[in-house]
Write a protein that holds these residues in place. Structure first.
Motif, PDB file in Angstrom:
ATOM      1  N   LYS A 192      -2.211   4.663  10.326  1.00  9.69           N
ATOM      2  CA  LYS A 192      -2.703   4.891   8.957  1.00  9.69           C
ATOM      3  C   LYS A 192      -2.894   6.354   8.608  1.00  9.69           C
ATOM      4  O   LYS A 192      -2.971   6.700   7.437  1.00  9.69           O
ATOM      5  CB  LYS A 192      -4.089   4.245   8.790  1.00  9.69           C
ATOM      6  CG  LYS A 192      -4.092   2.764   8.561  1.00  9.69           C
ATOM      7  CD  LYS A 192      -5.530   2.305   8.320  1.00  9.69           C
ATOM      8  CE  LYS A 192      -5.674   0.819   8.409  1.00  9.69           C
ATOM      9  NZ  LYS A 192      -4.993   0.090   7.357  1.00  9.69           N
ATOM     10  N   GLY A 229       0.820  -1.220   0.000  1.00 14.44           N
ATOM     11  CA  GLY A 229       0.000   0.000   0.000  1.00 14.44           C
ATOM     12  C   GLY A 229       0.847   1.261   0.000  1.00 14.44           C
ATOM     13  O   GLY A 229       1.953   1.294   0.549  1.00 14.44           O
ATOM     14  N   GLY A 253      -5.318  -3.361  -5.087  1.00 13.97           N
ATOM     15  CA  GLY A 253      -5.763  -3.689  -3.729  1.00 13.97           C
ATOM     16  C   GLY A 253      -5.080  -4.911  -3.144  1.00 13.97           C
ATOM     17  O   GLY A 253      -4.395  -5.659  -3.841  1.00 13.97           O
ATOM     18  N   LYS A 283       6.259   2.167   4.972  1.00 10.44           N
ATOM     19  CA  LYS A 283       5.634   2.259   6.297  1.00 10.44           C
ATOM     20  C   LYS A 283       6.260   1.285   7.300  1.00 10.44           C
ATOM     21  O   LYS A 283       6.297   1.571   8.488  1.00 10.44           O
ATOM     22  CB  LYS A 283       4.131   1.974   6.176  1.00 10.44           C
ATOM     23  CG  LYS A 283       3.356   3.096   5.529  1.00 10.44           C
ATOM     24  CD  LYS A 283       1.865   2.802   5.582  1.00 10.44           C
ATOM     25  CE  LYS A 283       1.392   1.949   4.441  1.00 10.44           C
ATOM     26  NZ  LYS A 283      -0.017   1.547   4.549  1.00 10.44           N
ATOM     27  N   ARG A 292      -2.775   8.225   3.083  1.00 11.77           N
ATOM     28  CA  ARG A 292      -3.404   8.928   4.208  1.00 11.77           C
ATOM     29  C   ARG A 292      -2.375   9.307   5.262  1.00 11.77           C
ATOM     30  O   ARG A 292      -2.481  10.325   5.908  1.00 11.77           O
ATOM     31  CB  ARG A 292      -4.485   8.046   4.850  1.00 11.77           C
ATOM     32  CG  ARG A 292      -5.766   7.997   4.060  1.00 11.77           C
ATOM     33  CD  ARG A 292      -6.686   6.925   4.582  1.00 11.77           C
ATOM     34  NE  ARG A 292      -6.160   5.589   4.325  1.00 11.77           N
ATOM     35  CZ  ARG A 292      -6.658   4.481   4.852  1.00 11.77           C
ATOM     36  NH1 ARG A 292      -7.685   4.555   5.676  1.00 11.77           N
ATOM     37  NH2 ARG A 292      -6.149   3.309   4.547  1.00 11.77           N
TER      38      ARG A 292
HETATM   39  P1  UTP Z   1      -4.457   0.420   3.906  1.00  9.27           P
HETATM   40  O1  UTP Z   1      -5.919   0.433   4.106  1.00  9.27           O
HETATM   41  O2  UTP Z   1      -3.626   0.856   5.054  1.00  9.27           O
HETATM   42  O3  UTP Z   1      -4.142   1.202   2.595  1.00  9.27           O
HETATM   43  O4  UTP Z   1      -4.058  -1.033   3.480  1.00  9.27           O
HETATM   44  P2  UTP Z   1      -2.797   1.817   2.027  1.00  9.27           P
HETATM   45  O5  UTP Z   1      -2.915   1.716   0.545  1.00  9.27           O
HETATM   46  O6  UTP Z   1      -1.574   1.205   2.618  1.00  9.27           O
HETATM   47  O7  UTP Z   1      -2.889   3.313   2.531  1.00  9.27           O
HETATM   48  P3  UTP Z   1      -3.728   4.517   1.871  1.00  9.27           P
HETATM   49  O8  UTP Z   1      -5.119   3.990   1.638  1.00  9.27           O
HETATM   50  O9  UTP Z   1      -3.001   4.895   0.610  1.00  9.27           O
HETATM   51  O10 UTP Z   1      -3.661   5.577   2.908  1.00  9.27           O
HETATM   52  C1  UTP Z   1      -4.190  -2.115   4.340  1.00  9.27           C
HETATM   53  C2  UTP Z   1      -3.020  -3.059   4.113  1.00  9.27           C
HETATM   54  O11 UTP Z   1      -3.042  -3.517   2.775  1.00  9.27           O
HETATM   55  C3  UTP Z   1      -1.811  -3.259   2.131  1.00  9.27           C
HETATM   56  C4  UTP Z   1      -1.218  -2.095   2.892  1.00  9.27           C
HETATM   57  O12 UTP Z   1       0.175  -2.035   2.713  1.00  9.27           O
HETATM   58  C5  UTP Z   1      -1.656  -2.397   4.317  1.00  9.27           C
HETATM   59  O13 UTP Z   1      -0.809  -3.345   4.920  1.00  9.27           O
HETATM   60  N1  UTP Z   1      -2.090  -2.988   0.708  1.00  9.27           N
HETATM   61  C6  UTP Z   1      -3.023  -2.077   0.335  1.00  9.27           C
HETATM   62  C7  UTP Z   1      -1.392  -3.698  -0.229  1.00  9.27           C
HETATM   63  O14 UTP Z   1      -0.528  -4.544   0.099  1.00  9.27           O
HETATM   64  N2  UTP Z   1      -1.659  -3.471  -1.546  1.00  9.27           N
HETATM   65  C8  UTP Z   1      -2.599  -2.586  -1.964  1.00  9.27           C
HETATM   66  O15 UTP Z   1      -2.798  -2.439  -3.194  1.00  9.27           O
HETATM   67  C9  UTP Z   1      -3.291  -1.870  -0.982  1.00  9.27           C
END
Ligand code: UTP
Length: 621
Positions: free
Chosen positions: A432, A127, A239, A138, A131
């Motif tokens: 987050k 991800g 996703g 991270k 946000r």
């Molecule tokens: P989050 O809801 O925290 O989303 O993902 P994000 O994409 O990391 O953060 P935003 O939305 O841009 O702020 C939940 C988990 O899913 C992983 C993230 O790394 C986190 O561990 N994730 C999310 C993926 O591995 N791949 C994706 O395409 C999206």
């Protein structure tokens, strides 16, 4: 097709594969992609463009035409407002509730220790973290400031400590595979941090990186693909559901099965609390014979958290499924089926539909079967932001997305799905949100889910564990506010995984101790034993010892001032470009003045004198 494109094809500018993808796209209504191409120009860029489409064609089950077909169907369903759960009646899921019975959770955790040999862990870490806005991956963020342990280090140490615990108890060595899903945004950083830190003590071959690819962005309801520029496709993340695709495509799921790994725990990137759930939930999976066990937390009716529900088809008893239903879909679904008031609390003050936190224990045998049948593609969804009431124009290009928790939608009637409930902060406190958004959440009584709350919750739960073991780690009722985020005042204690991963280990190593609400303590090392150790006032102690060192602290009281203090950062400090990003996302710093640091590397047995000095057993006479 452009006449010059036909000419370029005839002149063999493109490979047969590139020609095939052009034809596929034209057949699928994508001629616009080539409409602004210029004759005899930018051949390299054109070929790179076609290669990016070929990659999608290879990676996506059903190829690029499958993606376009799925997009058209889902966009039509979105336009017409089709309810994906129409025809289903929600029921509360089958649940093992460990949220109020600490002794049952501890007993399950101990049973979980005997199952460590069957466990593999996958962390989805692809991800962007938009946000949060942290300038880096991270998993490199320290979640506590006392010893600056970051997420990846903590997870790796936990895995290593679990392997050792298993060896100690059962005399056999095991390796817990640690699978990490990365993306184009996180791959380089993840590889670098692992390499630079020698995999944090894990075996390099035990850490398996799987890379998720992006999918094409979509312009309109016809699923015409979007471009970033004339010769560049626009791509977006698909996703975290991609983990299932990759576990299938790379053969990793099957390999786990062959290696005797029966359970796969899926975790997120920034939630240190998750380790408290893994072993007890693993035990529940085994005892309840669950193919899919979602870790859940108590949820108040209508709370903005997805709820887990068992959906039963209204007209037949076959085809029921237990899945996460987003809160904005759950309430209307309940209104139209079960109760005109929608999602309401039960006698315990909670919704019967518990909160999903996206931590899952998956039984590998059933997983492999399901992946084979579905090619690993969990049902997708699309969420375009429309610019007009007729839902014909998008504000910006959209894309198909998947979520890892949707796996049970691929299950058949023989698969068993259940949930295991824990207290929220015990298992879930992610990082987050940036400070400003987190403060807004805090102001409206929602969990801020930011760096400060993750650190505050980590200490709070450690106090709880230590108190449960018969000690007294004090907390005082008032919280301190830093930039609008509350931080609980209480003893700050960091328990490194080699010190303890289970409650039983805490019980064995910390006895009859008291820790004042302004004290700080780091326990980093396997053989640290505290008995009648009392930390008063602002005493701060950091202990770091090697695995072959044994340190015993008995009948010692430390009463020191100015150990460590938290301080809110001023606006001008926050605006200073040199302020480290891990402090900027917190809004406070931890200042160390009078800290007792104990660092022992030389093998031997040691003890602490009443004045805090360390002696070797021999010297003791
Ligand atoms: P989050 O809801 O925290 O989303 O993902 P994000 O994409 O990391 O953060 P935003 O939305 O841009 O702020 C939940 C988990 O899913 C992983 C993230 O790394 C986190 O561990 N994730 C999310 C993926 O591995 N791949 C994706 O395409 C999206």
């Amino acid at each position: 097709m452009n006449s010059f494109l036909e000419k370029e094809i005839a002149e063999s500018v493109y490979t047969p594969e590139e020609i095939r993808i052009i034809q596929t796209l034209v057949e699928n209504g994508q001629e616009h992609l080539f409409a602004d191409w210029e004759e005899s120009q930018a051949v390299e860029q054109k070929k790179a463009f076609l290669q990016s489409l070929l990659r999608v064609d290879t990676n996506y089950p059903g190829g690029i035409s499958g993606y376009i077909r799925n997009a058209r169907r889902l966009l039509e369903e979105s336009r017409t407002g089709k309810n994906p759960f129409a025809g289903y009646r929600p029921q509360p899921p089958e649940m093992t509730n460990l949220s109020k019975m600490a002794h049952r959770a501890e007993e399950a955790e101990e049973h979980g220790v005997s199952l460590i040999g069957q466990l593999a862990i996958v962390m989805v870490a692809g991800g962007l973290g938009e946000r949060l806005g942290y300038p880096g991956i991270k998993i490199a963020i320290p979640f506590e400031l006392l010893s600056s342990l970051n997420y990846i280090h903590f997870y790796a140490k936990t895995i290593y400590a679990m392997e050792n615990l298993y060896h100690e108890r059962f005399g056999c060595r095991t390796t817990i595979p640690f699978i990490i899903m990365v993306s184009g945004d996180t791959e380089d950083g993840t590889r670098r941090i692992l390499r630079e830190n020698e995999y944090y003590g894990l075996k390099p071959e035990q850490v398996i990186l799987l890379k998720q690819e992006l999918v094409p962005a979509i312009l309109d309801n016809e699923a015409r693909l979007a471009k970033k520029s004339r010769y560049e496709l626009m791509l977006k993340p698909h996703g975290h559901g991609d983990i299932h695709l990759l576990m299938h495509q790379t053969g990793t799921a099957e390999k786990l099965l062959k290696d005797g790994k029966k359970y796969l725990a899926a975790i997120q990137d920034t939630n240190a609390q998750v380790v408290n759930a893994l072993l007890p939930a693993l035990s529940v999976s085994v005892r309840e014979k669950l193919d899919f066990n979602s870790i859940v937390v108590p949820r108040v009716a209508k709370e903005a958290v997805g709820g887990i529900a068992t959906l039963v088809p209204e007209n037949s008893s076959a085809g029921k499924m237990t899945i996460n239903v987003e809160y904005n879909q759950l309430d209307p679904l309940l209104r139209s089926t079960v109760n005109p008031e929608g999602d309401v609390n039960g006698p315990d003050g909670l919704s019967p539909y518990p909160g999903n936190i996206n931590v899952i224990i998956i039984a590998v045998e059933n997983y492999v079967k399901v992946l084979k049948k579905s090619a690993g593609l969990v049902p997708e969804f699309v969420n375009p932001k429309y610019a007009d009431a007729g839902k014909t124009v998008f504000q910006k290009p959209t894309r198909l997305e998947t979520m890892m928790q949707d796996l049970p939608r691929l299950f058949d009637a023989t698969s068993r799905v259940g949930v295991t409930m824990f207290p929220r902060k015990f298992v879930f406190s992610p990082d987050k949100n940036n400070l400003r958004d987190a403060a807004k959440k805090a102001a409206t009584g929602q969990p801020p889910e930011c760096a400060a709350s993750a650190e505050s919750d980590y200490y709070e739960i450690n106090r709880l564990k230590i108190n449960r073991a018969g000690n007294f780690a004090k907390e005082i009722p008032d919280s301190v506010l830093h930039h609008g985020i509350p931080f609980k005042t209480g003893a700050r204690i960091v328990l490194h995984p080699e010190f303890a991963v289970t409650q039983k280990e805490i019980q064995q190593k910390i006895k009859n101790c008291t820790f004042g609400p302004h004290t700080s303590l780091v326990l980093e090392g396997k053989h640290i034993y505290l008995d009648s150790f009392h930390l008063k006032n602002q005493s701060a102690v950091k202990i770091k010892i090697s695995p072959d060192v044994r340190l015993s602290i008995r009948n010692v009281t430390l009463d020191r001032w100015e150990g460590m203090a938290m301080r809110e950062l001023l606006e001008e400090e926050m605006n200073n470009p040199n302020l480290p990003a891990y402090l900027k996302i917190r809004g406070y710093a931890l200042e160390e003045k009078n800290v007792l640091e104990i660092n022992i590397t030389e093998k031997g047995n040691y003890y602490m004198n009443a004045d805090g000095t360390i002696l070797r057993e021999e010297e003791h006479g």
